[in-house]
Structures are given as structure tokens and as C-alpha cells.
Design an enzyme around this catalytic site. Sequence first.
Site, short mmCIF file in Angstrom:
data_model
loop_
_atom_site.label_atom_id
_atom_site.label_comp_id
_atom_site.label_asym_id
_atom_site.label_seq_id
_atom_site.Cartn_x
_atom_site.Cartn_y
_atom_site.Cartn_z
N ARG A 77 0.85 -1.19 0.00
CA ARG A 77 0.00 0.00 0.00
C ARG A 77 0.89 1.24 0.00
O ARG A 77 1.68 1.43 0.92
CB ARG A 77 -0.91 -0.02 1.24
CG ARG A 77 -1.72 1.24 1.40
CD ARG A 77 -2.73 1.14 2.54
NE ARG A 77 -3.42 2.41 2.61
CZ ARG A 77 -3.27 3.31 3.59
NH1 ARG A 77 -2.48 3.06 4.62
NH2 ARG A 77 -3.91 4.45 3.55
N HIS A 121 -2.89 10.94 0.52
CA HIS A 121 -2.36 10.71 1.87
C HIS A 121 -1.76 12.04 2.34
O HIS A 121 -0.56 12.17 2.58
CB HIS A 121 -1.33 9.58 1.87
CG HIS A 121 -1.11 8.96 3.22
ND1 HIS A 121 -1.27 7.61 3.48
CD2 HIS A 121 -0.73 9.51 4.40
CE1 HIS A 121 -0.98 7.36 4.76
NE2 HIS A 121 -0.66 8.50 5.34
N GLU A 166 -7.42 8.66 5.96
CA GLU A 166 -7.75 9.38 7.19
C GLU A 166 -8.21 10.82 6.93
O GLU A 166 -7.55 11.78 7.39
CB GLU A 166 -6.56 9.35 8.16
CG GLU A 166 -6.11 7.94 8.53
CD GLU A 166 -5.14 7.89 9.71
OE1 GLU A 166 -4.70 8.96 10.17
OE2 GLU A 166 -4.85 6.78 10.18
N ASN A 292 -7.49 2.07 9.65
CA ASN A 292 -6.19 2.24 10.30
C ASN A 292 -6.45 2.23 11.80
O ASN A 292 -7.19 3.08 12.31
CB ASN A 292 -5.56 3.58 9.92
CG ASN A 292 -5.19 3.66 8.45
OD1 ASN A 292 -5.25 2.66 7.73
ND2 ASN A 292 -4.81 4.84 8.00
N TYR A 294 -4.69 1.87 15.74
CA TYR A 294 -3.48 1.85 16.56
C TYR A 294 -3.76 1.65 18.05
O TYR A 294 -3.07 0.91 18.73
CB TYR A 294 -2.68 3.14 16.37
CG TYR A 294 -2.04 3.22 15.01
CD1 TYR A 294 -0.77 2.71 14.80
CD2 TYR A 294 -2.72 3.78 13.93
CE1 TYR A 294 -0.17 2.75 13.55
CE2 TYR A 294 -2.13 3.82 12.67
CZ TYR A 294 -0.86 3.30 12.49
OH TYR A 294 -0.28 3.33 11.24
N GLU A 354 -3.73 -0.11 8.07
CA GLU A 354 -2.57 0.25 8.88
C GLU A 354 -2.76 -0.29 10.29
O GLU A 354 -3.85 -0.18 10.86
CB GLU A 354 -2.42 1.78 9.03
CG GLU A 354 -1.88 2.49 7.82
CD GLU A 354 -1.68 3.98 8.04
OE1 GLU A 354 -1.39 4.39 9.19
OE2 GLU A 354 -1.82 4.73 7.07
C1 NOJ Z 1 -1.68 7.07 10.30
C2 NOJ Z 1 -1.18 7.70 9.04
O1 NOJ Z 1 -1.92 7.30 7.94
C3 NOJ Z 1 0.31 7.48 8.80
O2 NOJ Z 1 0.71 8.38 7.82
C4 NOJ Z 1 1.06 7.63 10.11
O3 NOJ Z 1 2.45 7.62 9.92
C5 NOJ Z 1 0.63 6.54 11.03
N1 NOJ Z 1 -0.78 6.67 11.30
C6 NOJ Z 1 1.36 6.52 12.38
O4 NOJ Z 1 1.08 7.69 13.06
#
Ligand code: NOJ
Length: 449
Positions: A77, A121, A166, A292, A294, A354
Amino acid sequence: MARLIFPEGFLWGAATAAYQIEGSWKKDGKGENVWDRFTHSKYRIHGGDTGDDACDHYRLMPKDVALMKSLGLQAYRFSISWTRVLPGGRGRINPKGLGFYDRLVDKLLAAGIVPNATLNHWDFPQALEDLGGWPDRRSADWFAEYARIVFDKLGDRVAMWATHNEPFIVAFLGYATGDFAPGRADYPSAVRAAHHLLLGHGQAVDFYRQSGCKGKIGIVLDHPWYVPASSRPEDVAARNRVFDAGQGLFLDAVFHGRYPELLSTWSKSLNPDIQPGDMKQISRPVDYLGINHYSTVLIGFSARGGFLKNAREEYSAPGMGKNSVGWGFNPAGLTAVLESIRDKYGNPPVYITENGTTVADTPDAKGFVEDWGRVGYLRSHLRALHTAMEKGCDVRGYFVWSLMDNFEWAHGYGPRFGIVRVDYKTQRRIPKRSALWYREVIRQNGLDE
Ligand code: NOJ
């Protein structure tokens, strides 16, 4: 030991983004984008870092594709830099810039790697920002026209597309808090930006369908999990407000063709200019949803917490620490996100576009990094993903963030998210322990429980 096996055809990949890795910020006729401008302004980025050189991927691309192949990646990606293709954001096409992505796609295909391209992006053309940026309604047309040009060139070979990455971050960090490029701080502009990002998304989807290309197109949203700080009704309400103003805004618009009620109850000045037909345009069917994910955030009520009257804090499951940028560690949050999408939005096909973490990597004398902390993060999140799939969530693939260490936006080069170490002085790439571990996961299509 029992093994966790993923369904046949599950797609394993890694992700990057143009501004974060390419460098060569002026090479071959590339135009200026908002991140070029932002990083060159004083005090915006930690340590004054910029993406001018980044990982020099623009020059090293063939080697990087060979690296991906050696890691067994099935998909890659990446994002396309709008101002490489259209230096002024619209009008004149730059054949050299477009040619770079043409070669990248061919190299990926030759290596047996599925290309997954994101159109936006975050590196929006500065020339268009000067005309009003995303808060200007014309931005939707500018974006769709750029998308059409890229589909024309690459659509025959790219199997997976994302319009935006995002868009919440683009709209709200770019225009409400001003922490990210272009650094404007005006909440109503951010809400308008969000609406136009969505409109541009819908228009690009139409162009994609008209092009007759046979791949998949979707949108990629950031989706932390939110937990109310307590069961008190005001905390629960604050949690729901934060969800609605962030993820709900985009998910409800794309999947239900309406905005969360919250938006219409905000003060009039915050309402974007929604014209007849907009919501229908925005909610054109997509082929998949990119998520995405985290971390998990605790949300409580706070009278002084801005428009959304909330206070937030990163959450870690008991005994789990925080990563080097302070994000919590709560794998169950990923299962919860996927179940919520299944229940609220009709269980669409999802790709985790992600997931990953930054740990304080210490290379040994040879530059090798034993990043077991990252392995632990990835392993537990893959388990959580598998659990969600057992509960019926339709997940089709997983992309680790990131293929290599890179420019982490306002944090600069400090945090390292890569499974491959980049020595920024020599541009040497050295796969970390996590990369070798991930290669094995891909080979087995699963992991030891
Ligand atoms: C989301 C973003 O899409 C990416 O560009 C970023 O580096 C990562 N999260 C980590 O923060």
C-alpha cells in the site's frame, strides 16, 4: 501448539505514504504541496525535520520493491503524490511524475506484489490550498479530476484503490487544530473540509466506475477504539460525541448517506454547505472499507473540553505499557472496532490498511534491531483480528504500518514505525526482527497461538 490460521486468500501487506518516504521533493518537476510548505515553516515539526529527502524512495524504488519481495509481501500500500502528477494541482500533467508510479506498479507486478494505491495521503497541492484548500467546495472537483488522470494511467494494473487516507486527520488536524499542514485553526473550516473531502471521494468513485477498471475502490479511515471513562451518563455521552464527530461523520456519510445527528445540532456556523444530491454522491457504494487502527482512548466529560466537551487519555490494558509516542496498548480495541463496524454499517469487507507501533529501537553493531516489543504488538493485534473474524467480521487483509522507518509527520524522524530499519545517513535498509517474524506469518498464513 494450536495455530491461528487465516482464510485462504487473506491478503498480507505493508504500507507507506509518498510524503513520508519519497524525498526528492523538487525532482523531475514535482510541485509544492502543503507538507513541503508546512515543514519549511519554523517550529512546526519536531527538530525542524522535513520530508525533503526522507527515505530517498523516489531514487531507491527498484531496490525497495526487491526488499518487499524478499520479505514475502503479497501486497504493498503506497500513496501517490498529487503534485508529482499535477505540479499545480490541476491543469498541466507532469509525465515524469506520473511515470514514477507507472514504473512502481510494473515493478510490483513483476515481483508478484498486489499494488494498493491511495490518492490522497495528506500532501495536498499548495497552489490549491492558496485558492482555498479543502474548505473550498471546488476542492471536490479538483480531487476527482486528479483521480481520473491517475485511473487513466494506472487503472488497468492497480487492483486496489483508496480515495483518501484518514480524511478526519486532514480536516481536523489540518484546519481545526492546525497541528498538521496546512496549519489553519478554524473549526467551521474543518467541517467544510470534511464535507468536501467526502464529496471528492464520491466523485472519484463515480469516475472509477465510469473508467471500466475492474479493481476495488474504497476509503481509508482512522479508527481508534473509544471507551467512556466511567459508566456515568455524561461520560458515555462524551464518548459518543467524540465518535460521531470523528469516525461517525465519515462512516455514516459513506454507508448511510447522512451525517450523525450531532452535526446538525452543532451551532449553525459549523454546518457545512450541504447541497441537494451531496449525500447521495458521497454514499456511492464502495468495494471495501480500509481501517487504520493503533490504540484505544478513554473519553470523559469535561466542561472545558472544547466543542465536544471531552477529556481524553490513551488507554492501555492492565500490565501493558505505552509506545514511544505515548499511545496505549490494547489489542481488544481492534476486535471492538471491527465488531462495531459489522453491527452499524452492514458488515462491509474490511482491510486493516494500517496497524503497528513505534518502539525505542536499538540497533546492534551490524544495525540489526531485535524489536520484540513490536513483534508482541503485532502478534496480539493479529490475534484480536482473528477473534473478530471468528465473530463474523468480514476482514480480507492486513497491512502493517510501516514497511520502513519514515517521516512521522509533526514528530519528524524520531519515532520509528518500520519493520525495516532505515539508516537515514546511508539510506541502508535493514529488516528488523519484526520483518523476519512477519515474513513467517505470511508464509504460514497465520501464527502460533
Ligand atoms: C496514520 C497515518 O496514515 C500514517 O501516515 C502515520 O504515519 C501513522 N498513522 C502513524 O502515526
